[in-house]
Each structure stands twice: as C-alpha cells, then as structure tokens.
Write an enzyme that holds these catalytic residues in place. Structure first.
Site, PDB file in Angstrom:
ATOM      1  N   GLY A 167       5.153  -1.028   2.627  1.00 48.36           N
ATOM      2  CA  GLY A 167       4.347   0.155   2.372  1.00 48.36           C
ATOM      3  C   GLY A 167       5.141   1.448   2.300  1.00 48.36           C
ATOM      4  CG  HIS A 176      -0.163  -0.033   2.533  1.00 46.09           C
ATOM      5  ND1 HIS A 176       0.262   1.097   3.188  1.00 46.09           N
ATOM      6  CD2 HIS A 176       0.248  -1.078   3.293  1.00 46.09           C
ATOM      7  CE1 HIS A 176       0.891   0.774   4.295  1.00 46.09           C
ATOM      8  NE2 HIS A 176       0.902  -0.556   4.391  1.00 46.09           N
ATOM      9  CG  ASP A 177      -0.434   4.282   1.270  1.00 45.64           C
ATOM     10  OD1 ASP A 177      -1.250   5.080   0.775  1.00 45.64           O
ATOM     11  OD2 ASP A 177      -0.709   3.531   2.228  1.00 45.64           O
TER      12      ASP A 177
END
Length: 268
Positions: free
Chosen positions: A136, A118-119
C-alpha cells in the site's frame, strides 16, 4: 459487443464500443471508457474507473476491497488510465480513507499476476513485470520499469524513468533516472538506454550521470552532496527533479555501490 453470459449491473456506466466477454462480472458503481475490451472471467467491482481503449485480460480483478485491517468500508475508488493493459490475474485494490483512491496511469502495461495495493499511485507509461507485488501507499513515477517478481514495501517511492531489476526487494526510495539492482537494492548506474529511447539527448544524459556521480560516488554525506550539486551544476529540470525527490525521501534512498564495484557492472 456485450456477451449475454456476462453479468453487468444495470447501474454500471459503459461507454460506446466497450466489449465484455463471457463470465465477466461488473458491479454497479463502475465507469468504463470507450472501446475498452474486458476479457472473460474478469471482475470489476464498485469504485472502478477505467479509461478508454484499455485491455483487461482473464482473471483480473479491479477495485477489490483493500487488504487493510483499518479499512471500514469507506467509499473509495480505483482508477485505470487510457490505453492501459492489465494482463492475466492482475489485481488493483481500491483506496482507503488515507488517499481515497488507487491510481494506475495511462499507457501502462501490468503483466500477469501483478498486485497493486490500496492507495498506490502509478504514473503513465509504466511497465510492471510479471508477479510484482506492490504494497500500500507506493508511488511510481512516469516511465518507470519494474522487473518481474519484485516486492515493493509500503510507502516506498520510485522515481520517474527508474529501472528496477527483476527479483528486487525494494525497501528504500529509488531516485529518478537510475538503474537499481542487487541485494540489498543498490544504485547500478543511470538508465541511459531508457532515457535515450524516450528522446533525451547526450548532453542531458551526461548531466544526469554527473548528478549521480556526485550523489553516490563523491564520498560526501547525502545532504552535502545535494548542496554541492545545487552549487556547482547548472539548473535543469532533471537536476530539480532529482534533488527534490531525494530531499523528500523520508525513508531514505537506495544505497550506493560498494567500494570497488562499478555502478554499471554486469547490467548491460
């Protein structure tokens, strides 16, 4: 051509020329650009934004829910740029409230079993080799190459045109234009071969060598070395890119070579 054995939510937005092979599942909040090929047994979940002329191979999962205990179901996305290839079993998770999205740029190659958490923000023309695991909030600059089975710690930044040897544990930021290898991860010279392939001339490559000679081999403390670079070396896009990156590296950059070890040794 869309296989009748694929399951596609009626709200999904597929551009003309998209091919979807059997046993693939595409959720409703999905956009796929023209002439993209989606292989068999692919799962494309809510929040996926996939560009044109991509290839997504069997077993890949795009826009899966983040593996982050702070995630509470916020609406986020996962973007894949044009002409990017995701090989077998690649996973690209969508973002969290922190950045709201995960991005893989255009003209990238993510080889089998790569994980993008994520991200993460991955630039254009990047090659991420087999089984690399990216935690992440990682950022990867354009044209970076990451060797297979590397593991990249969360919040790490990798500069443009960097080359990271296979099997590396990346715990510190990797500045632009360099090769990084060994354990712990260490500056191993300038990525001169990659730079020449991308059109950098000899003068530019030599100037980049001089930047890193001062940064890593002069014996000066980091910020004194940066001040010397700005005072003594002519201004250039490459100088500004390197200095800006290093000054912004809150977690620090990879170490220099040990005394008596040549930066380029053993990496031809």
């Amino acid at each position: 051509m869309i296989s009748p054995l694929a399951h596609i939510h009626p709200a999904a937005r597929l551009a003309p020329g998209v091919i979807v092979e059997p046993f693939t599942t595409i959720y409703g909040d999905v956009e796929i650009g023209e002439n993209t090929w989606i292989g068999p047994n692919v799962t494309i979940m809510d929040g996926a934004r996939i560009g044109a002329h991509c290839q997504i191979f069997p077993g890949a999962v795009v826009s899966g829910v983040p593996q982050d205990l702070k995630f509470v179901g916020e609406i986020t996305t996962a973007h894949v740029g044009d002409y990017t290839v995701l090989r077998e079993c690649v996973t690209v998770n969508r973002g969290t409230v922190d950045r709201g999205r995960t991005v893989v740029g255009s003209h990238c190659l993510l080889q089998a079993y790569v994980h993008i958490a994520h991200d993460c923000l991955v630039g254009n023309h990047c090659v991420i080799s087999n089984a690399t695991q990216m935690a992440g909030h990682v950022q990867v600059g354009d044209w970076a190459i990451i060797g297979g089975t590397s593991a990249i710690q969360q919040f790490t930044n990798i500069g443009a045109h960097a080359f990271i040897a296979g099997g590396s544990l990346v715990r510190k930021d990797v500045p632009p234009f360099v090769k990084a290898a060994r354990e712990p991860l260490t500056y191993a010279g300038v990525n001169s071969v990659g730079l020449r392939r991308r059109g950098y001339n000899e003068q530019q490559v030599n100037e980049i060598h001089e930047l890193y000679r001062i940064l890593y081999l002069s014996g000066l403390p980091l910020f004194e070395a940066l001040n010397r670079i700005e005072a003594e070396l002519p201004a250039s896009t490459e100088r500004e890119q390197m200095v800006t990156f290093v000054r912004a590296a809150a977690r620090g950059i990879i170490k220099g070579p040990s005394r008596g070890v040549l930066p380029e040794e053993g990496l031809d």
